[in-house]
Design a protein around this motif. Sequence first.
Motif, PDB file in Angstrom:
ATOM      1  N   ASP A 195       0.715  -0.962  -0.264  1.00 22.27           N
ATOM      2  CA  ASP A 195       0.361  -0.334  -0.092  1.00 22.27           C
ATOM      3  C   ASP A 195       0.899   1.321   0.197  1.00 22.27           C
ATOM      4  O   ASP A 195       0.212   2.149  -0.318  1.00 22.27           O
ATOM      5  CB  ASP A 195      -1.018  -0.285   1.435  1.00 22.27           C
ATOM      6  N   ILE A 196       2.037   1.235   0.577  1.00 24.37           N
ATOM      7  CA  ILE A 196       2.966   2.576   0.790  1.00 24.37           C
ATOM      8  C   ILE A 196       3.339   2.483  -0.350  1.00 24.37           C
ATOM      9  O   ILE A 196       3.624   4.076  -0.488  1.00 24.37           O
ATOM     10  CB  ILE A 196       4.010   2.343   1.914  1.00 24.37           C
ATOM     11  N   LYS A 197       3.644   1.483  -1.409  1.00 23.52           N
ATOM     12  CA  LYS A 197       4.606   2.110  -2.491  1.00 23.52           C
ATOM     13  C   LYS A 197       3.594   2.330  -3.362  1.00 23.52           C
ATOM     14  O   LYS A 197       3.345   3.042  -4.237  1.00 23.52           O
ATOM     15  CB  LYS A 197       4.595   0.512  -3.595  1.00 23.52           C
ATOM     16  N   LEU A 198       1.867   1.735  -3.122  1.00 15.13           N
ATOM     17  CA  LEU A 198       1.348   2.059  -4.285  1.00 15.13           C
ATOM     18  C   LEU A 198       0.582   3.342  -4.002  1.00 15.13           C
ATOM     19  O   LEU A 198       1.017   4.066  -5.321  1.00 15.13           O
ATOM     20  CB  LEU A 198      -0.002   1.961  -3.740  1.00 15.13           C
ATOM     21  N   ILE A 199       1.050   3.981  -2.866  1.00 12.35           N
ATOM     22  CA  ILE A 199       0.647   5.776  -2.927  1.00 12.35           C
ATOM     23  C   ILE A 199       2.103   5.975  -2.727  1.00 12.35           C
ATOM     24  O   ILE A 199       1.909   6.956  -3.453  1.00 12.35           O
ATOM     25  CB  ILE A 199       0.144   5.865  -1.132  1.00 12.35           C
ATOM     26  N   MET A 200       2.832   5.743  -2.832  1.00 17.56           N
ATOM     27  CA  MET A 200       4.391   6.622  -3.296  1.00 17.56           C
ATOM     28  C   MET A 200       4.268   6.449  -5.014  1.00 17.56           C
ATOM     29  O   MET A 200       5.091   7.879  -5.815  1.00 17.56           O
ATOM     30  CB  MET A 200       5.551   5.761  -3.288  1.00 17.56           C
ATOM     31  N   ARG A 201       4.225   5.548  -5.945  1.00 16.05           N
ATOM     32  CA  ARG A 201       4.269   5.041  -6.986  1.00 16.05           C
ATOM     33  C   ARG A 201       3.661   5.720  -8.123  1.00 16.05           C
ATOM     34  O   ARG A 201       3.376   5.276  -9.548  1.00 16.05           O
ATOM     35  CB  ARG A 201       5.036   4.445  -6.961  1.00 16.05           C
ATOM     36  N   ASN A 202       1.671   6.260  -7.759  1.00 14.02           N
ATOM     37  CA  ASN A 202       1.033   5.923  -8.286  1.00 14.02           C
ATOM     38  C   ASN A 202       0.677   7.769  -8.365  1.00 14.02           C
ATOM     39  O   ASN A 202       0.198   7.982  -7.086  1.00 14.02           O
ATOM     40  CB  ASN A 202      -0.195   5.432  -8.166  1.00 14.02           C
ATOM     41  N   LYS A 203       0.359   8.328  -9.195  1.00 11.25           N
ATOM     42  CA  LYS A 203       0.250   9.389  -9.077  1.00 11.25           C
ATOM     43  C   LYS A 203      -1.348   9.452  -8.370  1.00 11.25           C
ATOM     44  O   LYS A 203      -1.745  10.718  -7.429  1.00 11.25           O
ATOM     45  CB  LYS A 203      -0.262  10.227 -10.895  1.00 11.25           C
ATOM     46  N   ARG A 204      -1.999   9.343  -8.709  1.00 13.14           N
ATOM     47  CA  ARG A 204      -3.484   9.205  -8.098  1.00 13.14           C
ATOM     48  C   ARG A 204      -3.398   9.036  -7.057  1.00 13.14           C
ATOM     49  O   ARG A 204      -4.193   9.692  -6.453  1.00 13.14           O
ATOM     50  CB  ARG A 204      -4.130   7.730  -9.186  1.00 13.14           C
ATOM     51  N   ALA A 205      -2.814   7.875  -6.470  1.00  9.55           N
ATOM     52  CA  ALA A 205      -3.121   7.932  -5.002  1.00  9.55           C
ATOM     53  C   ALA A 205      -1.860   8.901  -4.443  1.00  9.55           C
ATOM     54  O   ALA A 205      -2.604   9.128  -3.185  1.00  9.55           O
ATOM     55  CB  ALA A 205      -2.056   6.198  -4.471  1.00  9.55           C
ATOM     56  N   LYS A 219      -4.874  -2.452   5.666  1.00  7.40           N
ATOM     57  CA  LYS A 219      -5.581  -1.162   5.333  1.00  7.40           C
ATOM     58  C   LYS A 219      -6.154  -0.331   6.614  1.00  7.40           C
ATOM     59  O   LYS A 219      -6.437   0.904   6.351  1.00  7.40           O
ATOM     60  CB  LYS A 219      -6.848  -1.609   4.276  1.00  7.40           C
ATOM     61  N   VAL A 220      -6.529  -0.986   7.341  1.00  8.47           N
ATOM     62  CA  VAL A 220      -7.472  -0.649   8.094  1.00  8.47           C
ATOM     63  C   VAL A 220      -5.746   0.036   9.085  1.00  8.47           C
ATOM     64  O   VAL A 220      -6.394   0.906   9.450  1.00  8.47           O
ATOM     65  CB  VAL A 220      -7.517  -1.189   9.207  1.00  8.47           C
ATOM     66  N   VAL A 221      -4.930  -0.470   9.307  1.00  8.70           N
ATOM     67  CA  VAL A 221      -4.547  -0.292  10.052  1.00  8.70           C
ATOM     68  C   VAL A 221      -3.367   1.559   9.863  1.00  8.70           C
ATOM     69  O   VAL A 221      -3.572   2.187  10.281  1.00  8.70           O
ATOM     70  CB  VAL A 221      -3.287  -1.321   9.996  1.00  8.70           C
ATOM     71  N   LEU A 222      -3.572   1.086   8.349  1.00 13.01           N
ATOM     72  CA  LEU A 222      -3.202   1.993   7.559  1.00 13.01           C
ATOM     73  C   LEU A 222      -3.683   3.317   7.436  1.00 13.01           C
ATOM     74  O   LEU A 222      -3.890   4.443   7.495  1.00 13.01           O
ATOM     75  CB  LEU A 222      -2.840   2.147   6.129  1.00 13.01           C
ATOM     76  N   MET A 223      -5.580   3.171   8.116  1.00 14.49           N
ATOM     77  CA  MET A 223      -5.802   3.911   8.169  1.00 14.49           C
ATOM     78  C   MET A 223      -5.320   4.686   9.450  1.00 14.49           C
ATOM     79  O   MET A 223      -6.025   5.583   9.850  1.00 14.49           O
ATOM     80  CB  MET A 223      -7.697   3.891   7.179  1.00 14.49           C
ATOM     81  N   TYR A 224      -5.282   3.937  10.237  1.00 14.41           N
ATOM     82  CA  TYR A 224      -5.057   4.296  11.859  1.00 14.41           C
ATOM     83  C   TYR A 224      -4.428   5.067  11.595  1.00 14.41           C
ATOM     84  O   TYR A 224      -4.081   6.186  12.601  1.00 14.41           O
ATOM     85  CB  TYR A 224      -5.027   3.308  12.562  1.00 14.41           C
ATOM     86  N   ILE A 225      -3.193   4.972  11.571  1.00 14.96           N
ATOM     87  CA  ILE A 225      -1.885   5.667  11.218  1.00 14.96           C
ATOM     88  C   ILE A 225      -2.867   6.707   9.973  1.00 14.96           C
ATOM     89  O   ILE A 225      -1.760   8.197  11.225  1.00 14.96           O
ATOM     90  CB  ILE A 225      -0.512   5.201  10.266  1.00 14.96           C
ATOM     91  N   SER A 226      -3.178   6.890   9.607  1.00 15.29           N
ATOM     92  CA  SER A 226      -2.949   8.387   9.080  1.00 15.29           C
ATOM     93  C   SER A 226      -4.156   9.412  10.088  1.00 15.29           C
ATOM     94  O   SER A 226      -3.371  10.314  10.181  1.00 15.29           O
ATOM     95  CB  SER A 226      -4.095   7.736   7.400  1.00 15.29           C
ATOM     96  N   VAL A 227      -4.839   8.617  10.616  1.00 12.70           N
ATOM     97  CA  VAL A 227      -6.018   9.456  11.530  1.00 12.70           C
ATOM     98  C   VAL A 227      -4.549   9.734  12.471  1.00 12.70           C
ATOM     99  O   VAL A 227      -4.707  11.229  13.157  1.00 12.70           O
ATOM    100  CB  VAL A 227      -6.588   8.418  12.358  1.00 12.70           C
ATOM    101  N   PHE A 228      -3.941   9.530  12.782  1.00  9.83           N
ATOM    102  CA  PHE A 228      -3.350   9.488  14.803  1.00  9.83           C
ATOM    103  C   PHE A 228      -2.151  10.771  13.809  1.00  9.83           C
ATOM    104  O   PHE A 228      -1.860  11.472  14.252  1.00  9.83           O
ATOM    105  CB  PHE A 228      -2.486   8.316  14.876  1.00  9.83           C
ATOM    106  N   ILE A 229      -1.235  10.582  12.106  1.00  7.57           N
ATOM    107  CA  ILE A 229      -0.571  11.820  12.020  1.00  7.57           C
ATOM    108  C   ILE A 229      -1.314  12.666  11.729  1.00  7.57           C
ATOM    109  O   ILE A 229      -0.845  13.747  12.036  1.00  7.57           O
ATOM    110  CB  ILE A 229      -0.016  11.566  10.611  1.00  7.57           C
ATOM    111  N   LEU A 230      -3.258  12.759  11.343  1.00  3.53           N
ATOM    112  CA  LEU A 230      -3.513  13.983  10.101  1.00  3.53           C
ATOM    113  C   LEU A 230      -3.942  14.737  12.139  1.00  3.53           C
ATOM    114  O   LEU A 230      -3.891  16.044  11.978  1.00  3.53           O
ATOM    115  CB  LEU A 230      -4.781  13.840   9.714  1.00  3.53           C
ATOM    116  N   THR A 231      -4.025  13.718  13.419  1.00  2.00           N
ATOM    117  CA  THR A 231      -4.382  14.105  14.404  1.00  2.00           C
ATOM    118  C   THR A 231      -3.210  15.209  15.087  1.00  2.00           C
ATOM    119  O   THR A 231      -3.496  16.602  15.404  1.00  2.00           O
ATOM    120  CB  THR A 231      -5.129  12.975  15.449  1.00  2.00           C
ATOM    121  N   LEU A 232      -1.892  14.409  14.595  1.00  2.00           N
ATOM    122  CA  LEU A 232      -1.023  14.777  15.682  1.00  2.00           C
ATOM    123  C   LEU A 232      -0.989  16.509  14.982  1.00  2.00           C
ATOM    124  O   LEU A 232      -0.389  17.258  15.905  1.00  2.00           O
ATOM    125  CB  LEU A 232       1.124  13.869  14.956  1.00  2.00           C
ATOM    126  N   LEU A 233      -0.670  16.376  13.408  1.00  2.00           N
ATOM    127  CA  LEU A 233      -0.271  18.139  13.022  1.00  2.00           C
ATOM    128  C   LEU A 233      -1.792  18.725  12.928  1.00  2.00           C
ATOM    129  O   LEU A 233      -1.127  20.049  13.258  1.00  2.00           O
ATOM    130  CB  LEU A 233      -0.255  17.260  10.936  1.00  2.00           C
TER     131      LEU A 233
END
Lengths: 231, 493
Positions: free
Chosen positions: B269-279, B353-367
């Motif tokens: 998933d992380i490679k998906l996000i880093m390597r595809n424009k759309r993601a 995928k769920v863990v990835l979303m947990y992490i995203s919420v964590f980072i966005l909340t932190l910011l």
Amino acid sequence: MIHIHNLTKEYNGVEVLSIDSIEIKKGESIGLVGNNGAGKTTLFSLLLDLIQASTGEVSINGFKVNESEQWKNFTGSFLDESFLIGYLTAEEYFYFIGDLHQMSKDAVNEFLTQYKEFFNDEILGKRKYIRDLSKGNQKKVGIVGALIGNPELIILDEPFANLDPSSQFRLKEIIRELMAAKQVTILISSHDLSHTVEISDRIIALDKGRVIKDIATSSETLTELVSYFSV
Amino acid sequence: MFSKLLLLEWRSFFRSASLGRGIAVKLFLAFIGLYFLLCSIGLGIGLYFVLDKGFPNEEPMVLVNNVLLFWFIGEFVMRFMLQNLPVADIKPLLVQRIDRNKIIHFLMFKSSYAFLNVLTLAVALPFVIVNFMESTYSMFQLLAWLVGVSGFVYFNNYLNIWVQRRFLNALKNLIPFILGLSVLIGLEYFGIFSISNLFGQFFNAVLAYPILGVLPIIIAIAMYRVVFIDLKTNIYLDTYLTKEENNALTSNLSWLDRFGVLAPFMQLDIKLIMRNKRAKNTVLLSLFFLFYGLLFYTNTSFGGSGYMLVFVGIFMTGIFIINFGQFIPAWDSSYFPLLRTQPIMMKNYLTSKVVLMYISVFILTLLSTCYAYFGWDKVYLNYACAVYNIGINIPVILAFSMYNRKRIDLAQGSMLNYQGMGITQWLISIPLLVFPIMIWGATQFLFSVNTANLVLIVIGLIGLLFHKVIINAVAEGYIQKKYLILEGFKQKA
């Protein structure tokens, strides 16, 4: 190994595949031949539970493919580019599949060394994503990917298409070694009659979704097939 | 020949696979288009009167002329983001018995009918009509002005094609231009030199000497020529028609190995996000929306209403859930058959995928904690929203994912290609936003802000307890609908 019984597939009321019965024994190497639209890819897709059979059933090692997931542990397959992950490099792709088969990176690297010649220095260590490889090289990645994890059953759709002549020879070598060394069952479809005859000990010919020949390979097989398919 | 090419165009539209399936989205887009068109016409009609009332000492026409440059710059930016020339479509025509010039003319002719070309004129035409009735300008003068404006609209249209072709793959070459533009805007802002007034002078001159209105048309034609020659010399397989090819990034994601069975999927998933424009754009958009808070916290007219703050909180901490979660499992659509034939536990696939979303919420909340500057009450509320996002919105979006059967083409990076999907996205995000606002609003009305925050947190935590059960149920649903999902992902739009 594979047991096909009463298998049919219809699209909008049109029957595209209808097979009464095929039994494939462990260690057999099957060549599936037929013209376009004969049902080769449909049969493979049914074997791999990618499409739903209209009637009948397929089982691999006693596991019904549409009910159990067990067969995935010992089946390696490559049908088309939808088996490739375009944004990975070839190595990363092999490691990913290795991961799914509990193989470490080192084990995958070890495994890949035997395909060095087949890759012809165009695939590994190239810093290229699979989506940017040529069609032929993509095919090589897919074929080798299907061999990861010591599968007992290997299913390849048109593996010779898009390969250059040298690679076709090397692929035949690889398949012969697999046939000789281990008890692997191999299913290969092809338009190329001579390739298929060379690397299989049983030929199944399909036409309009029906089995029209199911014969053990002998010295006359090629002539027989050529005369059947020539118009 | 032109008519035959037009016929091709007609067929490609009506025979596209997405026409039937996406008809609702298309209709919605058409409504949005109509809405903007009506707004523009409204603006065109109202503009004269508003300016006349606001600046009684000045001629509305002159005022408009002075800001015209910024309008065109804004229009250009919009074009740059939304409009692109589908050069690759003509590839099959190149080897046919069609004059090369004709193909390129056709391609550019098509672009002349873009929606954005109409938009400016939809403002300008009513404005001119109102001027004709209310002001002292003669019809001839106004007509010349209109011609001048349309000249610049089409100049923009072709300039955009040229800039995109030239710079899209080397965006950093644009930096000098952007810097130059910033300097001009700076000069304008500090009142040192007004390029915009200079531009306005030209249009004043057009009104005085209507013949000058032809000048922009000449510039537009010249730009057309430039683009035409550029395309003609470059429409070859190894230049403009080439596919973008990137050197592979090497990424060491072995630190994710601690996630055990989930690790391969998370790395993927992380490679998906880093390597595809759309993601990648999805993530960038998420970070961009963090600034959303600024808009609301600085604006006192929103400040009093807590409902809006819940909206902002859910949105800021959950935008990644909305944008990424929306398209599970479609992100993997191009290789879903691989996933279906490998020994994969759907449960692990989904959990990653769920863990990835947990992490995203964590980072966005932190910011988003930076908003403590506007008061800690904002931060508490955002934390409560984050917990709600994790507990409730993640499983909700996961449950919806069972019905995602539209293929995503990861290679399609340009913005226009997924504008339509963007709008459906916002539609589905409504329940994700409305429920927490209702819950929070009701509790706050009956009790207090603190209780309302606490209720959101408690609901979120209760939801979290059920995550395992929900993931298993969704995984079961995926297996039940496996053929439908595979079939859907096979359809290329």
